[in-house]
Enzyme design. Structure first.
Site, PDB file in Angstrom:
ATOM      1  N   GLY A 188       0.831  -1.192   0.000  1.00 42.75           N
ATOM      2  CA  GLY A 188       0.000   0.000   0.000  1.00 42.75           C
ATOM      3  C   GLY A 188       0.868   1.245   0.000  1.00 42.75           C
ATOM      4  N   ALA A 224       7.441  -2.022   2.349  1.00 39.90           N
ATOM      5  CA  ALA A 224       8.151  -1.336   1.272  1.00 39.90           C
ATOM      6  C   ALA A 224       9.232  -0.418   1.832  1.00 39.90           C
ATOM      7  CB  ALA A 224       7.162  -0.550   0.421  1.00 39.90           C
ATOM      8  N   GLN A 251       1.334   3.478   2.152  1.00 37.30           N
ATOM      9  CA  GLN A 251       2.069   3.659   3.412  1.00 37.30           C
ATOM     10  C   GLN A 251       2.675   2.343   3.904  1.00 37.30           C
ATOM     11  OE1 GLN A 251       2.837   6.406   5.101  1.00 37.30           O
ATOM     12  NE2 GLN A 251       1.864   7.719   3.568  1.00 37.30           N
ATOM     13  N   SER A 252       3.056   1.483   2.988  1.00 34.58           N
ATOM     14  CA  SER A 252       3.564   0.154   3.335  1.00 34.58           C
ATOM     15  C   SER A 252       4.815   0.203   4.212  1.00 34.58           C
ATOM     16  CB  SER A 252       3.879  -0.615   2.047  1.00 34.58           C
ATOM     17  OG  SER A 252       4.600  -1.796   2.329  1.00 34.58           O
ATOM     18  N   ASN A 253       4.738  -0.432   5.385  1.00 35.49           N
ATOM     19  CA  ASN A 253       5.930  -0.611   6.224  1.00 35.49           C
ATOM     20  C   ASN A 253       6.931  -1.537   5.550  1.00 35.49           C
ATOM     21  OD1 ASN A 253       4.901   0.922   8.492  1.00 35.49           O
ATOM     22  ND2 ASN A 253       3.547  -0.813   8.893  1.00 35.49           N
TER      23      ASN A 253
END
Length: 327
Positions: free
Chosen positions: A73, A79, A75-77
């Site tokens: 997403g 990524a 706000q992916s942690n």
């Protein structure tokens, strides 16, 4: 059985992470509740993905890769942590993220930029669209002589799952040193790999402990978790047959994936104001609220203490509102 320490792994985090009893919360709720602080693993703002990336990026290095691709997403942690770990290893990182949710220059999108990872936001609700775009760019790079590693959503592959089998072993050693018996391992479940690793690790290193995944996405996770755990067990050549009672998946998604749940806010504030610990509003906060709801309802039956795995995500506190919070 193959020793998990024999599987190639690159050192990225500072392990073991802290493990201690939440004294005030335990007294308030009448259960011994411990926390495993994987938010303090020493990379970026911490989080569970680092344990997975130690295995996944070791394989990428062995394959001669110079570029890492992954998705998530906006706000992916996962990524963000992939970008941080790739930078540490001198690898390029390219992020293909869903153009959904908080997409302004806030939270993890700021950190992605700091770590030097270009972000492509893809206007889709289907990750298969993202994988197609990712593959097209990777193929172009490889045609020019690069070697690319493709890491799927959340790093949830059998190899990545070994990260949390190792975490369960680490927890078993710490529990023994603390003189406690672990009855329950609890974590957020967002792509399945962390819960699968804990399930496998409990079977190997914490006999009798049950695993609860607090699902923060309205997806049917049970089969995913079981398949990932079986795949990771095969990598270890381990006999692994979980029983029905060993795993439960509870729905904690609230209004939806990556959407804060006002019902979780009191639990987030309570932990901050009694133990000084921050939880994010879309992963760990929902999971923690689900844990407390189960305790209040008389769940987590049987002997043994409860261990909550704090899987990180604090950057979300700087990207979205905490609904219902007050002074």
């Amino acid at each position: 059985m193959r020793n998990i320490a024999s599987v190639p792994r690159v050192s990225l985090g500072l392990f073991p992470t802290p493990f201690y009893k939440l004294e005030a919360i335990s007294a308030r709720y009448g259960r011994n509740i411990w926390i495993k602080r994987d938010d303090l693993c020493g990379v970026a703002l911490g989080g569970n993905k680092v344990r997975k990336l130690e295995f996944l990026l070791a394989q990428a290095q062995a394959d001669g890769c110079d570029t890492v691709f992954t998705t998530g997403g906006a706000q992916s942690n996962h990524a963000m942590l992939t970008a941080a770990c790739a930078a540490r290893l001198g690898m390029d990182c390219k992020l293909f993220l869903k153009d959904r949710g908080v997409t302004g220059r806030r939270g993890n999108l700021v950190l992605d930029e700091i770590y030097g990872a270009p972000v492509r936001l893809v206007d889709t609700d289907d990750y298969q669209d993202i994988y197609r775009e990712m593959e097209a760019e990777a193929a172009g790079l490889e045609a020019r002589g690069h070697r690319c590693c493709r890491i799927p959503l959340g790093g949830s592959t059998p190899l990545g799952t070994l990260g949390y089998a190792a975490a369960a072993r680490e927890c078993a050693v710490q529990a023994m040193a603390a003189g406690i018996r672990v009855g329950h391992l609890v974590s957020a479940t967002g792509s399945g790999g962390t819960t699968a690793g804990l399930l496998l690790g409990a079977g190997l290193f914490l006999p009798g402990a049950r695993v609860t995944g607090m699902a923060v996405d309205p997806q049917p996770f049970r089969e995913t978790v079981l398949d990932l755990a079986a795949g990771a067990a095969a990598l270890l050549e381990a006999s692994f047959q979980p029983q029905e009672k060993d795993l439960q998946i509870l729905d904690c998604a609230g209004p939806g994936y990556a959407v804060p749940d006002p019902a979780a806010t009191p639990a987030i504030l309570e932990l901050a104001r009694t133990e000084g610990i921050l939880l994010d509003p879309v992963y760990t906060g929902k999971a923690w609220a689900g844990l407390l709801a189960q305790v209040k309802a008389g769940g987590f039956e049987g002997e043994g203490d409860i261990v909550f795995f704090h899987t990180g995500g604090a950057a979300a506190l700087f990207a979205m509102d905490l609904p219902g919070a007050s002074n």
